[in-house]
Motif scaffolding. Structure first.
Motif, mmCIF file in Angstrom:
data_model
loop_
_atom_site.group_PDB
_atom_site.id
_atom_site.type_symbol
_atom_site.label_atom_id
_atom_site.label_comp_id
_atom_site.label_asym_id
_atom_site.label_seq_id
_atom_site.Cartn_x
_atom_site.Cartn_y
_atom_site.Cartn_z
ATOM 1 N N ARG A 178 0.826 -1.216 0.000
ATOM 2 C CA ARG A 178 0.000 0.000 0.000
ATOM 3 C C ARG A 178 0.856 1.260 0.000
ATOM 4 O O ARG A 178 0.508 2.263 -0.617
ATOM 5 C CB ARG A 178 -0.922 -0.028 1.225
ATOM 6 C CG ARG A 178 -1.964 1.081 1.215
ATOM 7 C CD ARG A 178 -2.877 0.979 2.414
ATOM 8 N NE ARG A 178 -3.889 2.015 2.370
ATOM 9 C CZ ARG A 178 -5.136 1.841 2.035
ATOM 10 N NH1 ARG A 178 -5.548 0.638 1.696
ATOM 11 N NH2 ARG A 178 -6.003 2.837 2.029
ATOM 12 N N TYR A 179 1.980 1.212 0.733
ATOM 13 C CA TYR A 179 2.862 2.383 0.842
ATOM 14 C C TYR A 179 4.239 2.068 0.279
ATOM 15 O O TYR A 179 5.257 2.349 0.898
ATOM 16 C CB TYR A 179 2.968 2.815 2.309
ATOM 17 C CG TYR A 179 1.676 3.280 2.906
ATOM 18 C CD1 TYR A 179 1.044 4.431 2.443
ATOM 19 C CD2 TYR A 179 1.058 2.561 3.924
ATOM 20 C CE1 TYR A 179 -0.159 4.856 2.984
ATOM 21 C CE2 TYR A 179 -0.142 2.976 4.477
ATOM 22 C CZ TYR A 179 -0.744 4.124 4.003
ATOM 23 O OH TYR A 179 -1.936 4.538 4.541
ATOM 24 N N GLU A 182 6.774 4.895 0.161
ATOM 25 C CA GLU A 182 7.010 5.631 1.403
ATOM 26 C C GLU A 182 8.081 4.912 2.230
ATOM 27 O O GLU A 182 8.387 3.743 2.008
ATOM 28 C CB GLU A 182 5.719 5.715 2.228
ATOM 29 C CG GLU A 182 4.557 6.374 1.526
ATOM 30 C CD GLU A 182 4.561 7.889 1.704
ATOM 31 O OE1 GLU A 182 5.515 8.408 2.316
ATOM 32 O OE2 GLU A 182 3.610 8.527 1.226
ATOM 33 N N VAL A 277 -5.629 4.442 7.964
ATOM 34 C CA VAL A 277 -5.437 3.346 7.022
ATOM 35 C C VAL A 277 -6.744 2.595 6.911
ATOM 36 O O VAL A 277 -7.315 2.194 7.917
ATOM 37 C CB VAL A 277 -4.333 2.391 7.520
ATOM 38 C CG1 VAL A 277 -4.164 1.242 6.536
ATOM 39 C CG2 VAL A 277 -3.021 3.143 7.684
#
Length: 278
Positions: A178-179, A182, A277
């Motif tokens: 999802r990230y 990052e 989230v």
């Protein structure tokens, strides 16, 4: 038992011995305890984490972690029984079950006696206990996919959790996917572990204590806005405390920013919060 050849178990009846195995607490160490038990055809009274104690009433044996032995046990389960059986033992290691090591040993013995269909034997007490423990861990990991909150701390996303089970490896794929662009860190306060995703590389580290810098004013404002949004969309006439406790158990609340008072502390210590989230 020789290190040569494949790992496989027999159908002998093992007696519970007045001996405790000790290991380093790692997954490889647990598998080596299983190997040791098969090699000696004994079932220890307990499999414990830590160094030998002079005050113990039973004999204690330190089991060294050896990757070759650990791989033989795990690969033997995966190849000779089924990948599901190997995954169950792996999942069992991550659970909070107080005797997970002995349960993993009993399951492995049963698996080599029964064969491929062992994971479907939910009527067997060993399989039932192992499966239930793993399912509880997976359910907890799933809840954290929706209840974990990130904060922006020094340009990185940081979150803290207090799980019963060692859930970091169970939801790592979700958050890393999802990230993926990052850099983030998730701190498991209960088990003193951190999961770090940095420059598209995942790693785990053990920490005794994690001290993080205070969050910025911008992060504090983000939390205030999130609390305002949470309270604004709530429909008072449809409030259902029992339903909320079911979907958001109270043990998670101290780390949810929407349930913290406005005068929350500015240091990162109480709520690991900020970004939601789904």
């Amino acid at each position: 038992m020789s290190l040569r050849g494949d790992f496989c178990g027999g159908g002998e009846v093992w007696m519970r011995e007045n001996i405790n195995y000790l290991y380093d607490g790692g997954f490889e160490g647990m598998l080596c305890c299983i190997f040791e038990a098969f090699a000696r055809k004994e079932r220890p009274g307990a499999i414990l984490i830590g160094e030998p104690q002079q005050t113990s009433l039973f004999e204690e044996r330190w089991v060294e972690s050896q990757p070759i032995r650990a791989n033989r046990v795990f690969n033997g389960l995966a190849r000779k029984i089924s990948p599901d059986a190997a995954r169950l033992v792996r999942g069992l290691y991550l659970t909070e079950h107080p005797e997970k090591e002995l349960l993993a040993l009993d399951f492995t013995r049963l698996a080599f006696r029964v064969g491929r269909g062992v994971t479907a034997m939910r009527g067997d007490p060993v399989v039932a206990a192992a499966s239930a423990a793993v399912e509880r861990a997976l359910a907890e990991a799933h809840k954290y996919k929706g209840l974990l909150r990130f904060s922006d701390v020094g340009g990185a996303l940081v979150a803290e959790i207090e799980p019963k089970n060692r859930v970091l490896p169970l939801f790592a794929g979700h958050f890393c996917g999802r990230y993926r662009n990052e850099n983030f860190l998730i701190h498991d306060r209960t088990h003193h572990e951190v999961m770090i995703w940095q420059e598209h590389l995942l790693r785990y580290e053990t920490v005794d204590r994690l001290t993080l810098p205070p969050v910025s004013e911008e992060e504090e404002e983000t939390r205030r806005l999130w609390r305002r949004f949470y309270n604004t969309i709530a429909i008072a006439a449809r409030e259902n405390p029992r339903c909320r406790r079911t979907n958001m158990p109270k043990r998670y609340w101290n780390l949810l920013p929407e349930l913290q008072p406005e005068e929350e502390r500015k240091d990162f210590g109480l709520p690991a919060a900020g970004r939601t989230v789904d």
